[in-house]
Design a protein around this motif. Structure first.
Motif, PDB file in Angstrom:
ATOM      1  N   TYR A   1      15.352  63.068  44.593  1.00  0.00           N
ATOM      2  CA  TYR A   1      14.138  62.251  44.708  1.00  0.00           C
ATOM      3  C   TYR A   1      13.856  61.515  43.395  1.00  0.00           C
ATOM      4  O   TYR A   1      13.404  60.369  43.400  1.00  0.00           O
ATOM      5  CB  TYR A   1      12.941  63.119  45.089  1.00  0.00           C
ATOM      6  N   ALA A   2      14.131  62.183  42.261  1.00  0.00           N
ATOM      7  CA  ALA A   2      13.906  61.547  40.961  1.00  0.00           C
ATOM      8  C   ALA A   2      14.786  60.310  40.798  1.00  0.00           C
ATOM      9  O   ALA A   2      14.334  59.264  40.317  1.00  0.00           O
ATOM     10  CB  ALA A   2      14.162  62.538  39.834  1.00  0.00           C
ATOM     11  N   THR A   3      16.059  60.413  41.200  1.00  0.00           N
ATOM     12  CA  THR A   3      16.939  59.247  41.083  1.00  0.00           C
ATOM     13  C   THR A   3      16.469  58.117  41.988  1.00  0.00           C
ATOM     14  O   THR A   3      16.588  56.936  41.637  1.00  0.00           O
ATOM     15  CB  THR A   3      18.397  59.597  41.406  1.00  0.00           C
TER      16      THR A   3
ATOM     17  N   LEU B   1      10.975  66.047  35.642  1.00  0.00           N
ATOM     18  CA  LEU B   1      11.086  65.407  36.957  1.00  0.00           C
ATOM     19  C   LEU B   1       9.730  65.336  37.646  1.00  0.00           C
ATOM     20  O   LEU B   1       9.397  64.332  38.290  1.00  0.00           O
ATOM     21  CB  LEU B   1      12.072  66.172  37.843  1.00  0.00           C
ATOM     22  N   ARG B   2       8.940  66.376  37.492  1.00  0.00           N
ATOM     23  CA  ARG B   2       7.651  66.437  38.177  1.00  0.00           C
ATOM     24  C   ARG B   2       6.654  65.412  37.643  1.00  0.00           C
ATOM     25  O   ARG B   2       5.616  65.169  38.260  1.00  0.00           O
ATOM     26  CB  ARG B   2       7.057  67.838  38.052  1.00  0.00           C
ATOM     27  N   ASP B   3       6.961  64.812  36.490  1.00  0.00           N
ATOM     28  CA  ASP B   3       6.054  63.834  35.882  1.00  0.00           C
ATOM     29  C   ASP B   3       6.271  62.414  36.405  1.00  0.00           C
ATOM     30  O   ASP B   3       5.504  61.507  36.073  1.00  0.00           O
ATOM     31  CB  ASP B   3       6.219  63.833  34.361  1.00  0.00           C
TER      32      ASP B   3
ATOM     33  N   PRO C   1      21.137  72.282  38.562  1.00  0.00           N
ATOM     34  CA  PRO C   1      21.827  71.703  39.724  1.00  0.00           C
ATOM     35  C   PRO C   1      21.206  70.392  40.192  1.00  0.00           C
ATOM     36  O   PRO C   1      20.033  70.120  39.924  1.00  0.00           O
ATOM     37  CB  PRO C   1      21.666  72.781  40.792  1.00  0.00           C
ATOM     38  N   PHE C   2      22.014  69.608  40.890  1.00  0.00           N
ATOM     39  CA  PHE C   2      21.574  68.375  41.501  1.00  0.00           C
ATOM     40  C   PHE C   2      20.975  68.753  42.859  1.00  0.00           C
ATOM     41  O   PHE C   2      21.634  68.748  43.880  1.00  0.00           O
ATOM     42  CB  PHE C   2      22.759  67.415  41.680  1.00  0.00           C
TER      43      PHE C   2
ATOM     44  N   PRO D   1      20.821  55.791  37.882  1.00  0.00           N
ATOM     45  CA  PRO D   1      20.473  56.734  38.956  1.00  0.00           C
ATOM     46  C   PRO D   1      21.375  56.634  40.179  1.00  0.00           C
ATOM     47  O   PRO D   1      21.652  57.648  40.829  1.00  0.00           O
ATOM     48  CB  PRO D   1      19.016  56.388  39.295  1.00  0.00           C
ATOM     49  N   ARG D   2      21.845  55.442  40.506  1.00  0.00           N
ATOM     50  CA  ARG D   2      22.778  55.332  41.635  1.00  0.00           C
ATOM     51  C   ARG D   2      24.106  55.993  41.299  1.00  0.00           C
ATOM     52  O   ARG D   2      24.716  56.661  42.140  1.00  0.00           O
ATOM     53  CB  ARG D   2      23.001  53.860  41.994  1.00  0.00           C
TER      54      ARG D   2
END
Length: 323
Positions: free
Chosen positions: A95-97, A39-41, A88-89, A113-114
């Motif tokens: 933010y990633a989605t 995610l951090r990428d 967990p979400f 993502p939605r």
């Protein structure tokens, strides 16, 4: 084709159990290029979304994976994105989605993502409550205790954000800890918890049915330990082969149009005694166990579907991502 897996670090993967690993292995077997990102990428620039990725190879013997060279890629230009970050979400997942929104319509994203944002794995089944056990979602302790009385004195309480059986507890009216359990899971009434009638059929197993584009891939039965309420593989549930019943297939047929509409293509449904309890969409598991029971690599079905629909999307067709 180039596939980006947005997921946890590969060091956390269990090669003999993880569905993500099985999908990666099948993709390599079929000649595709794997790229790995956390995610951090992910990052956005000038309204477009990119990722800092590492090349990836996997194999069945140690070392099970190897990272390759790093590079930045525009995610709308790869052939498919697999969002396989475990729960967990949390806020970073959210933010990633939102960042991945910028690649929607440009490449195939499994799952959309939605759809991931809309489909809390505990609450999303409420769209199909006709197929669920009796269920309450609430914060109020007395309301929850009253519901437990209504369903015969035994219920199961679970946090809305949990995964892998974490926080799932038996809520028995006769138990002197019942009030304390409710207060703990609701943080003294500050957050909602889900409470469902206890289904004795759970002792015979909690069935995971895997779907691809609304169609049944197969099912596995997860049987809990004798000393545990939960049947999750992660906490020691025993996996057995099973058939998907006509009743369960009817549920799948009923909810499949909504899953497709929400872009939830690779999904795990959980059934206890024929009742739908959860809809797993973030990183559904069980494909390795299913493959072992079927005597073939079911992961290749998923990759073949991605090949077909990723190519169609890239070609700019109006295909609606259905088989």
């Amino acid at each position: 084709m180039r596939f980006v897996f947005v997921m946890d670090p590969m060091q956390r993967v269990l090669p003999d159990k993880d569905t993500s690993f099985a999908l990666q292995r099948a993709a390599l077997k079929r000649g595709h290029q794997l790229l790995h990102a956390e995610l951090r990428d992910l990052f956005a620039k000038d309204g477009d979304v990119f990722a800092r990725v590492r090349g990836l190879t996997v194999q069945n013997t140690a070392p099970f994976f190897e990272y390759g060279a790093e590079s930045d890629v525009r995610l709308g230009e790869v052939d498919a994105i697999f969002i396989r970050k475990d729960p967990p979400f949390d806020s970073e997942y959210l933010y990633a989605t939102l960042l991945l929104e910028r690649a929607r319509g440009k490449t195939l994203i499994v799952n959309d993502p939605r759809g991931l944002r809309d489909a809390n794995e505990k609450l999303y089944p409420l769209h199909f409550s006709r197929h669920m056990p009796k269920t309450l979602v609430a914060t109020d302790r007395e309301r929850i205790l009253s519901f437990v009385d209504e369903v015969g004195g035994d219920a199961v309480i679970k946090p809305l954000h949990g995964a892998g059986g974490a926080g799932v507890l038996l809520l028995a009216r006769r138990d002197q800890n019942a009030r304390s359990i409710i207060e703990t899971l609701t943080r003294e009434g500050a957050v909602a918890a889900m409470v469902q009638e206890y289904l004795p059929a759970v002792r015979q197993g909690d069935k995971r049915v895997l779907l691809l584009d609304g169609e049944v891939l197969g099912g596995i039965n997860r049987v809990p330990r004798s000393d545990d309420l939960r049947s999750n593989i992660h906490v020691g549930g025993r996996v057995e082969p099973c058939e998907v019943t006509a009743q369960e297939r009817a549920v799948v047929a009923d909810i499949a149009p909504r899953l497709r509409a929400d872009g939830l293509y690779f999904v795990g449904l959980d059934f206890i005694g024929g009742k739908l309890t959860e809809v797993n969409v973030t990183s559904p598991t069980g494909i390795q166990e299913l493959s072992a029971h079927q005597g073939r690599d079911v992961s290749e079905d998923v990759i073949a579907w991605v090949e077909k629909h990723g190519t169609s999307l890239a070609a700019g067709t109006k295909e609606t991502l259905r088989s």
